[in-house]
Design a protein around this motif. Structure first.
Motif, short mmCIF file in Angstrom:
data_model
loop_
_atom_site.label_atom_id
_atom_site.label_comp_id
_atom_site.label_asym_id
_atom_site.label_seq_id
_atom_site.Cartn_x
_atom_site.Cartn_y
_atom_site.Cartn_z
N ALA A 74 0.67 -1.29 -0.01
CA ALA A 74 -0.02 -0.09 -0.01
C ALA A 74 0.64 1.23 -0.15
O ALA A 74 0.37 2.30 -0.99
N ALA A 75 1.91 1.39 0.72
CA ALA A 75 2.82 2.21 0.98
C ALA A 75 3.26 2.86 -0.59
O ALA A 75 3.57 4.11 -0.87
N GLN A 76 3.36 1.95 -1.47
CA GLN A 76 4.01 2.37 -2.97
C GLN A 76 2.93 2.70 -3.75
O GLN A 76 3.21 3.11 -5.02
N ARG A 77 1.50 2.61 -3.62
CA ARG A 77 0.36 2.71 -4.38
C ARG A 77 0.00 4.11 -4.20
O ARG A 77 0.15 4.96 -3.16
N PRO A 78 -0.67 4.93 -5.48
CA PRO A 78 -0.86 6.30 -5.21
C PRO A 78 -2.04 6.64 -4.35
O PRO A 78 -2.82 5.74 -4.22
N ASP A 79 -2.13 7.57 -3.86
CA ASP A 79 -3.41 8.19 -2.93
C ASP A 79 -4.42 8.55 -3.84
O ASP A 79 -4.14 9.32 -4.99
N ARG A 80 -5.79 8.35 -3.35
CA ARG A 80 -6.82 8.54 -4.07
C ARG A 80 -6.92 10.16 -3.76
O ARG A 80 -6.47 10.61 -2.70
N ASP A 81 -7.31 10.98 -4.61
CA ASP A 81 -7.36 12.47 -4.38
C ASP A 81 -8.96 12.79 -4.34
O ASP A 81 -9.44 13.95 -4.70
N VAL A 82 -9.73 12.10 -3.86
CA VAL A 82 -11.23 12.05 -3.62
C VAL A 82 -11.53 12.10 -2.12
O VAL A 82 -10.55 11.69 -1.34
N GLN A 83 -12.75 12.24 -1.87
CA GLN A 83 -13.17 12.55 -0.44
C GLN A 83 -13.05 10.91 0.10
O GLN A 83 -13.54 10.12 -0.56
N GLY A 84 -12.66 10.69 1.27
CA GLY A 84 -12.39 9.53 1.94
C GLY A 84 -11.01 9.04 1.79
O GLY A 84 -10.52 8.10 2.42
N GLY A 85 -10.23 9.50 0.83
CA GLY A 85 -8.57 9.21 0.86
C GLY A 85 -8.58 7.73 0.37
O GLY A 85 -9.57 6.99 -0.43
N GLY A 86 -7.54 6.97 0.82
CA GLY A 86 -7.42 5.78 0.42
C GLY A 86 -6.47 5.45 -0.73
O GLY A 86 -5.78 6.62 -1.29
N LYS A 87 -6.13 4.13 -1.13
CA LYS A 87 -5.37 3.95 -2.00
C LYS A 87 -6.00 3.73 -3.31
O LYS A 87 -6.79 2.97 -3.19
N LEU A 88 -5.34 3.72 -4.64
CA LEU A 88 -5.83 3.27 -5.64
C LEU A 88 -5.46 1.94 -5.94
O LEU A 88 -4.29 1.21 -5.46
N SER A 89 -6.51 0.88 -6.36
CA SER A 89 -5.97 -0.43 -6.25
C SER A 89 -6.04 -1.24 -7.97
O SER A 89 -5.58 -2.17 -7.83
N PHE A 90 -5.82 -0.38 -8.85
CA PHE A 90 -5.49 -0.64 -10.00
C PHE A 90 -4.30 0.04 -10.46
O PHE A 90 -4.10 1.37 -10.24
N ARG A 91 -3.55 -0.23 -11.65
CA ARG A 91 -2.42 0.48 -12.19
C ARG A 91 -2.30 0.16 -13.85
O ARG A 91 -2.71 -0.82 -13.98
N LEU A 92 -1.62 1.01 -14.31
CA LEU A 92 -1.35 0.62 -15.73
C LEU A 92 -0.37 -0.72 -15.76
O LEU A 92 0.88 -0.63 -15.21
N GLY A 93 -0.80 -1.64 -16.56
CA GLY A 93 -0.02 -2.82 -16.83
C GLY A 93 0.58 -2.82 -18.17
O GLY A 93 1.71 -3.55 -18.21
N LEU A 94 -0.28 -2.63 -19.17
CA LEU A 94 0.30 -2.75 -20.62
C LEU A 94 -0.21 -1.93 -21.48
O LEU A 94 -1.29 -1.33 -21.21
N ARG A 95 0.67 -1.34 -22.33
CA ARG A 95 0.26 -0.78 -23.54
C ARG A 95 0.52 -1.46 -24.69
O ARG A 95 1.45 -1.96 -25.01
N ILE A 96 -0.76 -1.50 -25.33
CA ILE A 96 -0.77 -2.30 -26.71
C ILE A 96 -0.82 -1.29 -28.01
O ILE A 96 -1.56 -0.40 -27.87
N ARG A 97 0.23 -1.07 -28.78
CA ARG A 97 0.49 -0.29 -29.53
C ARG A 97 0.11 -0.74 -31.05
O ARG A 97 0.40 -2.09 -31.40
N ALA A 98 -1.32 -0.37 -31.63
CA ALA A 98 -2.14 -0.76 -32.83
C ALA A 98 -2.10 0.02 -33.77
O ALA A 98 -1.81 1.34 -33.51
N PRO A 99 -2.14 -0.52 -35.02
CA PRO A 99 -2.01 0.44 -36.13
C PRO A 99 -3.44 1.09 -36.53
O PRO A 99 -3.63 1.04 -37.65
#
Length: 686
Positions: free
Chosen positions: A281-306
Motif C-alpha cells: 500500500a505504501a507504494q500505491r498512489p493516494d486517491r484524490d477524492v473524499q475519503g482518501g485511500g489508495k488506488l487499487s489498479f495500475r497501468l499494466g500494459l500498453r498495446i500499440r495498434a495500427p
C-alpha cells in the motif's frame, strides 16, 4: 463481461452445432422486445426524458448476475453558488421490460436521494474544485463508459479529450475554451453492488506510478481516452507452491482506447490495459477524492495498434499463460479502419507497465464489407466446442453523400472468429435502431454501445416457442435504446453429463462419470494436468455409445507412474468428441493423492428430484474440516437458495436441501468453502 450465468447456461445449451451452421449467412427472425426513443424535446419529468440530446446517454452494460441493463446518462444541475455542475446518473433498467428497476440501487441524485433505479453517484465521483483539473466539457463526461466484470462488479470511466487538457482558442482569439482546458486524469470507478458507494480504483499516474500524475509527469500520453472501454475477469484464488495458504487475486483486466483531439498531429494508436496493483500500500498512489485511500489498479500494459483514428470498440479474448507470459487476442474497431485484432503479450519477469508492439503479421483485419467501419464490440466463447464469436456493430463512417438522418450502417451482428482468416457472419443483422449518425461525441460512429444475453425459455414459460434466445441491447445516441431478440433453434448437447468423480487408489486414480443421454457422440478423451490451468495431456480415451437416451456410467483407471506418482494432487477433465469433430470440455476435478479417500464431491439422490417431494438428499464428501456455503443458481445466474455455516469434515456429511420453492428446471448447486474451493453439481427439478 459474461460470468457465472453464461458458463452455467452454456453447459446445457451448446450453440451452433452443424445443422445450425447450415443456416449461417441468412437472416433470422429478430423481434423488437422494447425500445425507448429519444423525445422530440426535453421532458425532464418523464421516465426517459433524459435521453433528449446526443449527450443525454452515452453507454450501456448488461449485468447477467442481476439481469439488468445499466445506462449512463450525463446530466447538469444548476447550483445557486457554483453555477452549472455535472450530475451524472446511471439508470438500472430491467432487461425483460426495459423499465426502471426501482427495487434495486440507491440514487444519490439531488432530486431522488436514496430511491432505487440508479447506481449511487455521490459528489466524490468527480472533482468540482476550480483549483483542480476537471474532465472533458467541464466534467460533463466524468462518467462516460460502463461495463461489468465476470462476477457482477460494475465499472465506469470518464472521457478526457485530451488528457490533462490543452488550450483550444475560441475563434480567432487567444482565449482558451474551458471545455478542453479544464481536464484531469483518466479515472475508473467500481461499484461492488448496485447500492454500494463507488471506489476510485485508477487515475492516470506519474511515470513512477507513485502518485496521480499531471501535465508535466504522466504515464499516458496527452491524447484522447475512453472512446473504447471493456472489462473482463474476476477475483480468484491462487494456490502457491509449498505450505503457503491460498491468496485471492483480482484478475480483472480493463481495456481502454481513445482517439484524436482537435489539432492533434500524432494519432492515439494505443489500447491500455489496467490490472490489479499488487504492490504494498505504501507504494500505491493516494486517491484524490473524499475519503482518501489508495488506488487499487495500475497501468499494466500498453498495446500499440495500427489505428490512425478514434477507437470506438475493444473486446479481449481470454488469456493463456505459458512460458512465462500471458497472451491473447484483442479486437479493435476504429473510425475509417476495419475491425481488426492484434495480440497482447505481458511477461512475468518484467516490471509494469509494459509496452507491446505487435509485428505487422500479428495484426489481422476483417473484411470491411462484413463488419462495416467503427462501432462497439463484444466477445463470447463456447469453450465446450472451442468456438469464438465477435459481436460487431456498424458505424457510419464519414460519407459526405449520406445525410445525418439517412444512415443505413447501424446494425449489430455476430461473426465466427474461431479460425483467423476464415471469419464468417453467423446470424443476420439485428434491426436498425435509428438512422441518425450523431453519436455521443464523435459523429462518425453510429451505434454507441452494444451488449448481449442468452435467455432460455422452458415449455411452461413459452409453450408456443420454448428454447434458447439470443438478444442484443443496443444504444444509439440521438436514436434511443432497444432490446432485439432472435429466435434461434438450438439442439440439445451431444452429451448430457450429470456426474464426474475422481478417487485416488493405491498407485492409481479411478475416474467415473455418468451421462444421461448422448447425441452423435464418438469418444471421451481423458486429460490430466498438474494444475487447473494446464497444460493438459491426454492419457487415454473411452468409446461412447453414439446416440442414446439411456443413462450409463463410464470408468477409466489412470495407473500412475513416473513423475505423476510423486504429485500431491492432480487435475483431471473429460473432453467429449462427436462424430462431426466438435469437442466439448467439461469441468476439471482435483484429486488429492495424500488424502485419497475423500476427494471433494457432491452426490444427489433421488435425482432428478420431484418438486412435490419437497427435499433433496445431499452428500458432501470433503478432504478436510472447514466451513462452507451452499447456493443453488438458476440458468440466468440468479441465486435461488442459500445455506451458510455448513461444517464439512474429512469424510462425508449428509444433509437435506429444500426444493419445494424451486420451479421445475435445471439449476447449478455450488458449494464454496472458506478456503476458496468449490464443488459443483447439476440439479434437475421436475
Amino acid at each position: 463481461m459474461k460470468s457465472m450465468a453464461t458458463c452455467f447456461f452454456l453447459l446445457f445449451c451448446i450453440l451452433l452445432l452443424p445443422e445450425f451452421q447450415a443456416q449461417g449467412q441468412g437472416n433470422i427472425f429478430w423481434s423488437e422486445e422494447w425500445k425507448h426513443s429519444v423525445p422530440a424535446q426535453p421532458q425532464p419529468a418523464q421516465p426517459f426524458g433524459w435521453m433528449y440530446d446526443s449527450l443525454g446517454f452515452t453507454a450501456l452494460a448488461y449485468d447477467e448476475v442481476r439481469d439488468v441493463v445499466y445506462v449512463v446518462s450525463p446530466q447538469f444541475i444548476i447550483d445557486p453558488v457554483l453555477g452549472l455542475l455535472p450530475q451524472p446518473r446511471i439508470y438500472i433498467l430491467d432487461a425483460d421490460s426495459g423499465g426502471v428497476r426501482m427495487d434495486m440501487g440507491r440514487s444519490a441524485f439531488h432530486g431522488a436521494m436514496g430511491a432505487g433505479g440508479e447506481l449511487p453517484l455521490p459528489l466524490d465521483t468527480f472533482t468540482v474544485s476550480a483549483a483542480k483539473p476537471l474532465g472533458f466539457m467541464r466534467n460533463r463526461m466524468c462518467v462516460y463508459r460502463i461495463d461489468v466484470d465476470d462476477e457482477g462488479r460494475i465499472y465506469a470511466c470518464n472521457l478526457v479529450n485530451p488528457l490533462w487538457g490543452y488550450c483550444k482558442p475560441v475563434g480567432a482569439t487567444t482565449v482558451c475554451d474551458p471545455d478542453y482546458l479544464e481536464q484531469g486524469p483518466l479515472r475508473v470507478w467500481r461499484w461492488d453492488t448496485p447500492s454500494s458507494t463507488p471506489q476510485l480504483i485508477y487515475a492516470t499516474s506519474n511515470t513512477s506510478a507513485s502518485a496521480i500524475g499531471d501535465a508535466q509527469d504522466s504515464e499516458l500520453p496527452a491524447t484522447r481516452w475512453a472512446d473504447a472501454f471493456s472489462v473482463s475477469g474476476k477475483r480468484g484464488w491462487y494456490d502457491p507452491p509449498g505450505p503457503s495458504p491460498p491468496v485471492q487475486y483480482d484478475s480483472v483486466r480493463i481495456y481502454i482506447g481513445g482517439g484524436n483531439w482537435p489539432g492533434q498531429v500524432t494519432p492515439n494508436n494505443e489500447v491500455v490495459v489496467l490490472v490489479e496493483d499488487r504492490r504494498p500500500a505504501a507504494q500505491r498512489p493516494d486517491r484524490d477524492v473524499q475519503g482518501g485511500g489508495k488506488l487499487s489498479f495500475r497501468l499494466g500494459l500498453r498495446i500499440r495498434a495500427p489505428f490512425a483514428h478514434a477507437l470506438h470498440g475493444v473486446a479481449a479474448e481470454p488469456l493463456q499463460h505459458a512460458n512465462g507470459q500471458l497472451s491473447g487476442r484483442v479486437w479493435m474497431d476504429g473510425n475509417f479502419d476495419s475491425t481488426a485484432y492484434t495480440l497482447q503479450v505481458q511477461y512475468d519477469n518484467q516490471s509494469l507497465p509494459q509496452l507491446y508492439v505487435p509485428l505487422a503479421a500479428n495484426v489481422v483485419s476483417l473484411s470491411p464489407a462484413l463488419t462495416g467501419l467503427s462501432g462497439a464490440l463484444g466477445y463470447f466463447e463456447l469453450p465446450q466446442y472451442g468456438l469464438k464469436y465477435l459481436i460487431a456493430t456498424d458505424g457510419a463512417g464519414c460519407t459526405p453523400n449520406i445525410p445525418d438522418g439517412d444512415n443505413d450502417l447501424t446494425h449489430a451482428r455476430i461473426v465466427d472468429v474461431t479460425h483467423p482468416g476464415q471469419e464468417f457472419q453467423v446470424w443476420g443483422d439485428s434491426p436498425q435502431l435509428g438512422r441518425n449518425r450523431l453519436a455521443s461525441i464523435d459523429n462518425e460512429n453510429g451505434i454507441s454501445d452494444v451488449d448481449y444475453r442468452f435467455k432460455q425459455y422452458s415449455p411452461e414459460e413459452n409453450p408456443s416457442e420454448p428454447g434458447t434466445y439470443f438478444e442484443f441491447f443496443v444504444l444509439m445516441s440521438k436514436n434511443g435504446i432497444a432490446r432485439f431478440q432472435g429466435r434461434i433453434p438450438i439442439p440439445r448437447p451431444a452429451v448430457d453429463l450429470s456426474a464426474f468423480t475422481a478417487t485416488a487408489l493405491d498407485g492409481s486414480v479411478q475416474l467415473r462419470w455418468r451421462v444421461e443421454s448422448e447425441n452423435a457422440s464418438l469418444r471421451f478423451a481423458v486429460q490430466r494436468a498438474d494444475s487447473r490451468e494446464g497444460p493438459w495431456k491426454e492419457i487415454g480415451s473411452v468409446a461412447t455409445r453414439g446416440t442414446t437416451h439411456e443413462a450409463a456410467w463410464y470408468e477409466f483407471i489412470d495407473t500412475l507412474d513416473g513423475t505423476a506418482s510423486t504429485r500431491n494432487k492432480l487435475w483431471y477433465r473429460l473432453v467429449e468428441e462427436d462424430v462431426y469433430g466438435y469437442r466439448s470440455e467439461f469441468r476439471a476435478l482435483r484429486v488429492s493423492l495424500v488424502t485419497a479417500a475423500h476427494t471433494p464431491a457432491i452426490t444427489l439422490y433421488p435425482h432428478p428430484v420431484q418438486q412435490k417431494d419437497g427435499t433433496l438428499q445431499l452428500e458432501l464428501r470433503n478432504e478436510r474440516e472447514e466451513r462452507a456455503v451452499l447456493r443453488v443458481w438458476d440458468l440466468l445466474g440468479r441465486s435461488r437458495f442459500v445455506m451458510s455455516g455448513i461444517q464439512l469434515v474429512d469424510g462425508i456429511v449428509q444433509m437435506q436441501v429444500p426444493v419445494a420453492t424451486l420451479p421445475p428446471g435445471i439449476y447449478m448447486l455450488v458449494v464454496r468453502t472458506d478456503n476458496g474451493g468449490t464443488m459443483t453439481q447439476r440439479l434437475i427439478v421436475r
